[in-house]
Design an enzyme around this catalytic site. Structure first.
Site, PDB file in Angstrom:
ATOM      1  N   ASP A 183       0.865  -1.060   0.117  1.00 13.64           N
ATOM      2  CA  ASP A 183       0.316  -0.077  -0.329  1.00 13.64           C
ATOM      3  C   ASP A 183       1.099   1.436   0.305  1.00 13.64           C
ATOM      4  O   ASP A 183       1.801   1.439   0.017  1.00 13.64           O
ATOM      5  CB  ASP A 183      -0.785  -0.164   1.028  1.00 13.64           C
ATOM      6  CG  ASP A 183      -0.414   0.056   2.677  1.00 13.64           C
ATOM      7  OD1 ASP A 183       0.933  -0.029   2.570  1.00 13.64           O
ATOM      8  OD2 ASP A 183      -1.236   0.283   3.689  1.00 13.64           O
ATOM      9  N   GLU A 226      -5.971   2.472  -1.289  1.00 14.42           N
ATOM     10  CA  GLU A 226      -4.291   2.586  -1.432  1.00 14.42           C
ATOM     11  C   GLU A 226      -4.313   0.963  -1.912  1.00 14.42           C
ATOM     12  O   GLU A 226      -2.901   1.137  -1.887  1.00 14.42           O
ATOM     13  CB  GLU A 226      -4.352   3.513  -1.226  1.00 14.42           C
ATOM     14  CG  GLU A 226      -3.677   3.311   0.127  1.00 14.42           C
ATOM     15  CD  GLU A 226      -4.518   4.117   1.514  1.00 14.42           C
ATOM     16  OE1 GLU A 226      -4.291   4.076   2.330  1.00 14.42           O
ATOM     17  OE2 GLU A 226      -5.790   3.755   0.765  1.00 14.42           O
TER      18      GLU A 226
END
Length: 308
Positions: A183, A226
């Site tokens: 991420d 994300e």
């Protein structure tokens, strides 16, 4: 686009007349001289056939038997329905009923009137066009259902299906695979500072950079927000750190340009290796997630690899 028609008839003269007439009308044709040959031709050309003209009385395998076999193949392989018109000299009600029950869509009497055949072909052309549009629409819907709308990579559902497939492959053949979760570090700050449009641009660019260096057969998918997943089939433990370091460097070495702004971006990566243990997708993702947590807790912008 002209229709492609399979003509199945054991009489050479009848096949030739049908072929000549259909060619004049602009249709492409392939031929079969008996029921078994018709089945074989269907199997060979099922992806681009639009219609079958099937004689009823043929040696070895008759028309009804051939169409039943074709319908069974279509059902087993989940293929789209293909129209079939039976051709026969018999006008008996039982034969017409038998043709429909065998999987036919229409029934024409021999000798066949050219005007009637032309009209039937026009109707079948309309069906073929509608069928083609339906297939295209289904493909678009399938792609939408499996693709992340923003980045264009696999969505979570599609990624997990691919991971299940690779787990099965590794169990069967013993070829190790890697599963990773990464991420973007402190991504909330990017959204809060530059806005969500900038955040979206960052996600798209990060995915683009990683996709550009993925090997053929590797998969990247968006798991949410994300967070992304990566699947690397047929990879050894000694390669893992170098491969994912390349991904990390590709993201971090240059800021993402958004309008007149340069936004620095880094990723943290958690990697694990699967060699065929009797664990499922959930357990494998959990191991990768634990490695990601370690990467975040020990400084970010790094790769943590715990193979087992």
């Amino acid at each position: 686009m002209p229709m492609k028609v399979l003509i199945a008839d054991d009489a050479n003269s009848d096949r030739l007349l049908l072929k000549l007439h259909l060619s004049k009308l602009g249709y492409k044709t392939i031929e079969a001289s008996n029921g078994q040959e018709a089945i074989d031709q269907f199997v060979a050309h099922s992806q681009d056939l639009d219609l079958i003209l099937m004689d009823v009385q043929m040696p070895r395998v008759n028309g009804f038997e051939a169409v039943r076999a074709i319908r069974t193949i279509q059902e087993e392989q989940k293929q789209e329905w293909l129209p079939v018109i039976f051709l026969s000299a018999s006008a008996e009600d039982e034969d017409i009923e038998g043709g429909i029950l065998a999987g036919g869509d229409d029934y024409l009497m021999k000798p066949i009137s050219q005007k009637v055949l032309s009209a039937k072909m026009l109707a079948m052309q309309r069906i073929a066009d509608m069928r083609r549009r339906l297939v295209e629409s289904n493909l678009v819907l399938e792609q939408l259902a499996s693709t992340d709308y923003l980045t264009g990579v696999a969505n979570r559902r599609a990624f997990e299906m691919m991971l299940d497939r690779e787990i099965t492959f590794t169990r069967r053949y013993g070829s190790p695979m890697a599963c990773a979760i990464f991420d973007l570090d402190k991504f909330k700050i990017v959204n809060d500072t530059y806005g969500h449009d900038a955040g979206d641009a960052v996600l798209v660019e990060v995915v683009s950079r990683i996709k550009s260096i993925l090997r053929r057969g590797d998969t990247i998918g968006r798991l949410g927000g994300e967070e992304f997943g990566v699947i690397l089939p047929k990879v050894s433990e000694t390669e893992l750190l170098d491969i994912f370091e390349r991904y990390r460097i590709a993201v971090a070495e240059q800021p993402v340009k958004y309008e007149s702004i340069e936004i620095p971006v880094t990723i943290s990566v958690g990697v694990t290796l699967y060699t065929g243990y009797l664990e499922d997708r959930i357990a494998l993702l959990k191991r990768a997630d634990q490695s990601l947590y370690e990467a975040k807790e020990t400084g970010r912008n790094k790769v943590v690899c715990n193979p087992i």
